[in-house]
Each structure stands twice: as structure tokens, then as C-alpha cells.
Design an enzyme around this catalytic site. Structure first.
Site, PDB file in Angstrom:
ATOM      1  N   GLU A  37       0.871  -1.173   0.000  1.00 54.28           N
ATOM      2  CA  GLU A  37       0.000   0.000   0.000  1.00 54.28           C
ATOM      3  C   GLU A  37       0.915   1.232   0.000  1.00 54.28           C
ATOM      4  OE1 GLU A  37      -2.760   0.395   3.275  1.00 54.28           O
ATOM      5  OE2 GLU A  37      -3.510   2.289   2.450  1.00 54.28           O
ATOM      6  N   ARG A 263       5.629 -12.938   9.348  1.00 54.23           N
ATOM      7  CA  ARG A 263       6.253 -11.612   9.193  1.00 54.23           C
ATOM      8  C   ARG A 263       7.634 -11.630   9.816  1.00 54.23           C
ATOM      9  NH1 ARG A 263       2.202  -7.636   8.575  1.00 54.23           N
ATOM     10  NH2 ARG A 263       3.612  -5.911   8.933  1.00 54.23           N
ATOM     11  N   LYS A 273       4.745   0.431   9.307  1.00 52.85           N
ATOM     12  CA  LYS A 273       4.789   1.738   8.646  1.00 52.85           C
ATOM     13  C   LYS A 273       4.180   2.823   9.518  1.00 52.85           C
ATOM     14  CE  LYS A 273       3.309  -0.024   4.637  1.00 52.85           C
ATOM     15  NZ  LYS A 273       2.473  -0.056   3.447  1.00 52.85           N
TER      16      LYS A 273
HETATM   17  P1  ATP Z   1       2.770  -2.229   7.771  1.00 51.93           P
HETATM   18  O1  ATP Z   1       2.174  -2.896   8.959  1.00 51.93           O
HETATM   19  O2  ATP Z   1       4.192  -1.847   7.941  1.00 51.93           O
HETATM   20  O3  ATP Z   1       1.941  -1.111   7.229  1.00 51.93           O
HETATM   21  P2  ATP Z   1       1.613  -3.826   5.778  1.00 51.93           P
HETATM   22  O4  ATP Z   1       1.563  -5.300   5.753  1.00 51.93           O
HETATM   23  O5  ATP Z   1       0.359  -3.134   6.087  1.00 51.93           O
HETATM   24  O6  ATP Z   1       2.806  -3.381   6.682  1.00 51.93           O
HETATM   25  P3  ATP Z   1       1.711  -3.535   2.987  1.00 51.93           P
HETATM   26  O7  ATP Z   1       2.100  -2.357   2.204  1.00 51.93           O
HETATM   27  O8  ATP Z   1       0.298  -3.968   2.947  1.00 51.93           O
HETATM   28  O9  ATP Z   1       2.158  -3.238   4.446  1.00 51.93           O
HETATM   29  O10 ATP Z   1       2.669  -4.767   2.673  1.00 51.93           O
HETATM   30  C1  ATP Z   1       2.977  -5.225   1.380  1.00 51.93           C
HETATM   31  C2  ATP Z   1       3.431  -6.655   1.468  1.00 51.93           C
HETATM   32  O11 ATP Z   1       4.555  -6.774   2.336  1.00 51.93           O
HETATM   33  C3  ATP Z   1       2.347  -7.537   2.026  1.00 51.93           C
HETATM   34  O12 ATP Z   1       2.246  -8.703   1.237  1.00 51.93           O
HETATM   35  C4  ATP Z   1       2.816  -7.837   3.413  1.00 51.93           C
HETATM   36  O13 ATP Z   1       2.355  -9.081   3.826  1.00 51.93           O
HETATM   37  C5  ATP Z   1       4.329  -7.784   3.288  1.00 51.93           C
HETATM   38  N1  ATP Z   1       4.929  -7.420   4.565  1.00 51.93           N
HETATM   39  C6  ATP Z   1       4.679  -6.324   5.306  1.00 51.93           C
HETATM   40  N2  ATP Z   1       5.373  -6.334   6.459  1.00 51.93           N
HETATM   41  C7  ATP Z   1       6.093  -7.480   6.458  1.00 51.93           C
HETATM   42  C8  ATP Z   1       7.008  -8.086   7.370  1.00 51.93           C
HETATM   43  N3  ATP Z   1       7.321  -7.502   8.532  1.00 51.93           N
HETATM   44  N4  ATP Z   1       7.567  -9.263   7.021  1.00 51.93           N
HETATM   45  C9  ATP Z   1       7.271  -9.841   5.860  1.00 51.93           C
HETATM   46  N5  ATP Z   1       6.417  -9.337   4.956  1.00 51.93           N
HETATM   47  C10 ATP Z   1       5.827  -8.168   5.234  1.00 51.93           C
HETATM   48 MG    MG Z   2      -1.351  -3.608   4.774  1.00 50.51          MG
END
Ligand code: ATP
Ligand code: MG
Length: 561
Positions: A37, A263, A273
Site C-alpha cells: 500500500e 512476518r 509503517k
Molecule cells: P505495515 O504494517 O508496515 O503497514 P503492511 O503489511 O500493512 O505493513 P503492505 O504495504 O500492505 O504493508 O505490505 C505489502 C506486502 O509486504 C504484504 O504482502 C505484506 O504481507 C508484506 N509485509 C509487510 N510487512 C512485512 C514483514 N514484517 N515481514 C514480511 N512481509 C511483510
Molecule cells: Mg497492509
């Protein structure tokens, strides 16, 4: 990624699934995607997901899409889109075709919603957020049907069209799937798939005042792109039945399969984020790309190399088990890759002046030295000596501890690539602080051992006349706590992670460095002998004019002891 460092491919459960799907003929090639995102900069957790998705596509000669999952217009921006593209490219990956956007599919998503209404599987609901919560039930109690659930198809079509046309205020109506309010999985309790939100979208502008929800958007975007294996983190496991339900109930020829992995959690860092955004907004760091941030742009500015981060991702593996990793694992992987990639020079960070009393321009000679002991192709440079040189303050001890091999009053030490010198006199200021050492050169020791005695210690140094001044930023860990967002106070509540910022995380010094570094471009990595790895700053270093370095990592792990 598998051929890098000649490391063997380490298998994991996802590779096993792909192997089976290819062997059985279910798929002839794989298509994965990385779907961030664009509401912030990518962090080290995303790097894990990037290396997994793009790495699989590389290894299996498949494709990987980069898709911006942009369904929350308020939080998203082109700045974030740009930095995400930069980060993926910098890590060394190439997405298939153009960058894709969930917003590219808004028309298709709308049409599928109409199809769901027509088949009686979606309805317009007038419950507000609070009522909706009350109707949803809990983990232990079933929910209740919405009083609007039995609207006719005609009424739903009419209301949904009018929602789109902007006839209703924000939040006053939603479109929901008709699944099962008694389901044990709350995600299946008539989930909302559209909401009314008058927000300007970074790509579609003001065209839409209704926006699709993540779960609904994600599976359809995957299917439209012909994704074969949709890999996401474990928190989406309970959403998988909804992912499958949507694809099973619309006319779409492709049904990707979702697989979840754990994760990455990195100790002494944050992988959210939202929390990283808070550090930026509060001005506690110098932006998303501050070298202390665990963002990809931060790590880049810190001097981590793409190869180091890829090696790290390979080492931490992919599974459904907990993936809590110490910072030393990341730093270790980075250090290992830097060792062979970085030319070595000498720099003095905390100088004391040494006057070589018997320096004689006619006799005292300089030598040239290779930039890397194992890489002659890096070339050589002259290491000039002069009457005044700088050495590191902590390479001198007036009262040396046992086994001291560096310089002490009356003692000898070798200057790297140069002579053995002896300290004859220690000069102090009024406060007793050592300000200068007067030393003499043993002129019979250039490139050979002194006669009749052993001098074990070798120290780094630079000529005062030839060295340049450089600004050096000594970075350290951003937090003093391994899990800054998981500490609870006496009241049982989480303590604000901002309380655990390391006050020592940045110290700036003026150092003396061999002048060869001034010619380096921004983002050039060096080893400063005996001190660690340093990189010329991507933004502030001015080639040929002003040297600015960031410390990437020390030569060994100083934290684990
Ligand atoms: P955040 O909690 O930091 O906002 P998010 O999962 O909401 O992370 P996205 O932009 O939706 O952020 O993530 C894009 C991709 O990266 C998704 O497929 C997510 O599963 C993966 N991802 C995000 N954080 C991690 C992590 N700590 N380890 C592995 N993969 C991750
Ligand atoms: Mg997300």
C-alpha cells in the site's frame, strides 16, 4: 538470488508447493506479485517479501508484478509510490510490465459488485459503524442479520448506483456481501466491500466517492493479473476463506491460491509503517530515509548493499514459525558482503597529533598500498608520510592495560604500510589531556621487521598535510530496547516506543581521511581500516568538494557481548 555467493537454494514450504504445481501441470509457469500500500516507505519486512516474491519469479523463470494496493486515498501519495519503485529496483529486482495499481481495476471491481448484487449475494446496508459493530457479534457469539439484508435486487442496484453517483453522505451506506452472520470466522459475517468516502485519490482524482475494501480488491486484482501464488503474511490466514469466496462467486476465469508466511520482526527496530511514520512526523528522525530507520531507503543511505540485504533475506528463511531476528544477523550479512566489495583506506576519527621528530624528506619514504588485500584489481595508491601525522586517540595509552600492543610512552608500534615509530615524549595541556606525541622513526623498518626485537602492534594513521577533513556520522541503533513496541509498564499497558530511542544513535565527528575518498561518488562504500564500513552520503557528499560519510557497521559485532 540462488546463484549469488554460490549459496545453495534453501527450500521452504512455498517452493515445495510451486514444485508440485509445476510437476503436476497445474501451472506451466508461476506469477507472483508484491502488493504494497503506498502509504509509507518500505521497510526491512517488506524487503523479506520482495526477496521472496521476486526471488521466486527469478528462480523459476516466472514473473512478478509490482502492484500498488491503493484503496485508502487519504493515506496514499505519489511520493510513496516513487519510493516503493526505487526501493524494489535498488534491491535489484525487475517487475513484469508496468507498475500496476489496484485503482486500475476500480471499474472492473464495480462491475463485479453489480454482478454480486444481481445474483443476490450483495446488499446495500444502512447501518452505521457503531450499529454494524453491535450486529457483528464476537469471537464467542454469532452476529445478527442486518435489517437491510433482504432488500430486493432492484432496490440494491438502484441504491448502489446512487452511492456511486454521490447521492448519500460519507459513511451512511455500505455494500456488503451476503455470506453468513453466524460464521465462526468473523471475516465471513457479511463483510463490507464498498464504503462511501469523498476523498481525492492520487490517481483517479475525484472520479469515485465509493472505494472498495482491501479483501475484496486484493483477490480480484490477483485474479485479473493471473497470479498463480499469492503470498502474504500470516495475519491474512483468516481472510483466505473470504478471498476464495469472492472468486468463487463472480465470473472470473482465474483463481489464484493464497499462502501465508510469518512476518519478519527485527529486534532493535520497528516493522510497522504506522510507527515509522510517527517517528518521521514527530521529527525524531531525519525523515523516512534517515540512516537509522529500518526502511529500505534508510538502509541504503546507511550503506547497506542490496547484496547484503538479499543475503539476509535468504538466511532468515520463509516459514510459518516465528521470525524474530536479531539486528546482528542483518548487520552480519551486510558486513559479509561489504568485506569483499569495499576498497580499504585509512581514516582517523578521534585524532591526536604525532610529530615525527626525525622525519627527513630526503630519507623518509612513502609506500604505495593496495586498496584491498585480496583484490589487486581495485588498484593501489600512495600512502604519503609527513612530519605531522594523526593517529587515533585510543591507540595511545600512557598507562597501558595488560597485553597492550598499541602505542605507549617509550613504546613502539608500526604505522600501517609504513615505519615502526617510538614514542619519546607525551605533551599535555593544562588539564592533563594528551595533545601531542613526539615520536621517532626507525628508518630501517620500511617493509621489513626491526632488528633484534618484535613490534607486534600495527595502527592506522594519516598524514596531517595530505589527509582531507570529512564529516563522519557515527550511527548506532535507534532503540535501546530489543522490542521497543512490546514493553509494558506497571499498569500492564504498552509503553510508548518513543521512550526507548537511543540518545547515542547519532554522533557527528570531523575525521581525517586519505584524500582518495574525495574523488568518490556519492554512495561509495569503503572500509576504514580497523574501524568499520562507511559510505559517502547519498545526498550530502559532494564529489571533489566535501566528503560526508555515514558509518554503516563496525568490523565486528559490538552489541552481542
Ligand atoms: P505495515 O504494517 O508496515 O503497514 P503492511 O503489511 O500493512 O505493513 P503492505 O504495504 O500492505 O504493508 O505490505 C505489502 C506486502 O509486504 C504484504 O504482502 C505484506 O504481507 C508484506 N509485509 C509487510 N510487512 C512485512 C514483514 N514484517 N515481514 C514480511 N512481509 C511483510
Ligand atoms: Mg497492509
Amino acid at each position: 538470488m540462488s546463484t549469488e555467493n554460490n549459496a545453495p537454494v534453501v527450500s521452504n514450504f512455498i517452493r515445495n508447493i510451486i514444485d508440485e504445481d509445476l510437476a503436476s501441470g497445474k501451472h506451466s509457469a508461476i506469477v507472483t506479485r508484491f502488493p504494497p500500500e503506498p502509504n509509507g516507505y518500505l521497510h526491512v519486512g517488506h524487503a523479506k517479501s520482495i526477496c521472496l516474491n521476486f526471488g521466486l519469479a527469478e528462480d523459476y523463470q516466472g514473473k512478478c508484478n509490482l502492484r500498488m494496493d491503493d484503496t485508502n486515498p487519504e493515506k496514499e501519495s505519489d511520493e510513496f509510490v516513487q519510493s516503493i519503485k526505487d526501493s524494489v529496483e535498488w534491491l535489484g529486482f525487475k517487475w513484469d510490465g508496468n507498475v500496476r495499481f489496484a485503482s486500475d481495476y476500480f471499474d472492473a471491481l464495480y462491475d463485479y459488485a453489480v454482478e454480486l448484487i444481481k445474483s443476490g449475494k450483495a446488499f446495500v446496508c444502512d447501518l452505521n459503524a457503531e450499529e454494524m459493530r453491535a450486529y457483528r457479534g464476537s469471537l464467542t457469539e454469532p452476529g445478527k442479520n442486518s435489517p437491510f439484508r433482504d432488500r430486493s435486487v432492484e432496490e440494491n442496484l438502484d441504491l448502489f448506483t446512487r452511492m456511486r453517483n454521490g447521492e448519500f453522505p460519507d459513511g451512511s451506506k455500505t455494500l456488503r456481501l451476503k455470506i453468513d452472520m453466524a460464521s465462526g470466522n468473523v471475516n465471513l459475517r457479511d463483510p463490507v466491500i464498498y464504503r462511501i468516502r469523498r476523498a481525492h485519490h492520487h490517481r483517479t482524482g475525484d472520479k469515485w466517492c465509493i472505494y472498495p475494501m482491501y479483501d475484496y480488491t486484493h483477490c480480484i486484482s490477483d485474479a485479473l493479473e493471473g497470479i498463480t501464488h499469492s503470498l502474504c503474511t500470516l495475519e491474512f490466514e483468516d481472510h483466505r476463506p473470504l478471498y476464495d469466496w469472492v472468486l468463487d462467486n463472480i465470473t472470473i476465469p482465474c483463481h489464484p491460491r493464497q499462502y501465508e508466511f510469518s512476518r519478519l520482526e527485527l529486534l532493535y527496530a520497528l516493522t510497522s509503517k504506522r510507527k515509522l511514520q510517527a517517528l518521521v512526523t514527530d521529527g525524531l528522525v531525519d525523515g523516512w530515509n534517515d540512516p537509522r530507520m529500518p526502511t529500505i531507503e534508510g538502509m541504503r543511505r546507511r550503506g547497506f548493499s542490496p547484496a547484503g540485504i538479499r543475503l539476509f533475506a535468504q538466511r532468515i528463511g520463509v516459514s510459518k514459525g516465528e521470525n524474530i531476528i536479531d539486528m546482528s544477523v542483518l548487520e552480519g550479512a551486510v558486513r559479509e558482503m561489504l568485506e569483499n566489495e569495499s576498497p580499504r583506506v585509512m581514516a582517523v576519527l578521534d585524532p591526536i597529533k604525532v610529530t615525527l621528530t626525525n622525519f627527513d624528506a630526503a630519507v623518509t619514504a612513502s609506500r604505495s598500498a593496495p586498496f584491498h588485500p585480496h583484490h589487486p584489481e581495485f588498484g593501489e595508491r600512495e600512502v604519503p608520510i609527513a612530519r605531522e601525522i594523526w593517529i587515533e586517540r585510543d591507540d595511545f595509552a600512557e598507562v597501558p592495560p595488560p597485553k597492550w600492543q598499541r602505542l605507549t610512552a617509550g613504546g613502539e608500534v608500526r604505522l600501517r604500510y609504513s615505519y615502526v615509530i617510538k614514542c619519546d615524549e607525551v605533551i599535555k595541556d593544562a588539564d592533563g589531556k594528551v595533545v601531542e606525541l613526539k615520536c621517532s622513526i626507525d628508518h630501517d623498518t620500511l617493509g621489513k621487521n626491526p632488528e633484534g626485537r618484535k613490534v607486534k602492534g600495527v595502527i592506522h594513521w594519516v598524514s596531517a598535510e595530505h589527509a582531507i577533513e570529512a564529516d563522519v556520522r557515527l550511527y548506532d541503533r535507534l532503540f535501546t530496547e530489543p522490542r521497543p513496541d512490546a514493553v509494558r509498564g506497571d499498569d500492564g499497558e504498552y509503553v510508548d516506543f518513543r521512550q526507548f530511542l537511543n540518545p547515542e544513535s547519532l554522533k557527528t565527528v570531523t575525521a581525517f581521511v586519505e584524500d582518495a575518498v574525495l574523488k568518490a561518488a556519492p554512495e561509495s562504500r569503503f572500509q576504514f581500516e580497523r574501524l568499520g564500513y562507511f559510505v559517502t552520503d547519498r545526498y550530502d557528499h559532494q564529489q571533489g568538494v566535501r566528503a560526508v560519510f555515514n558509518r554503516t557497521v563496525g568490523l565486528r559485532d559490538n552489541w552481542s557481548k
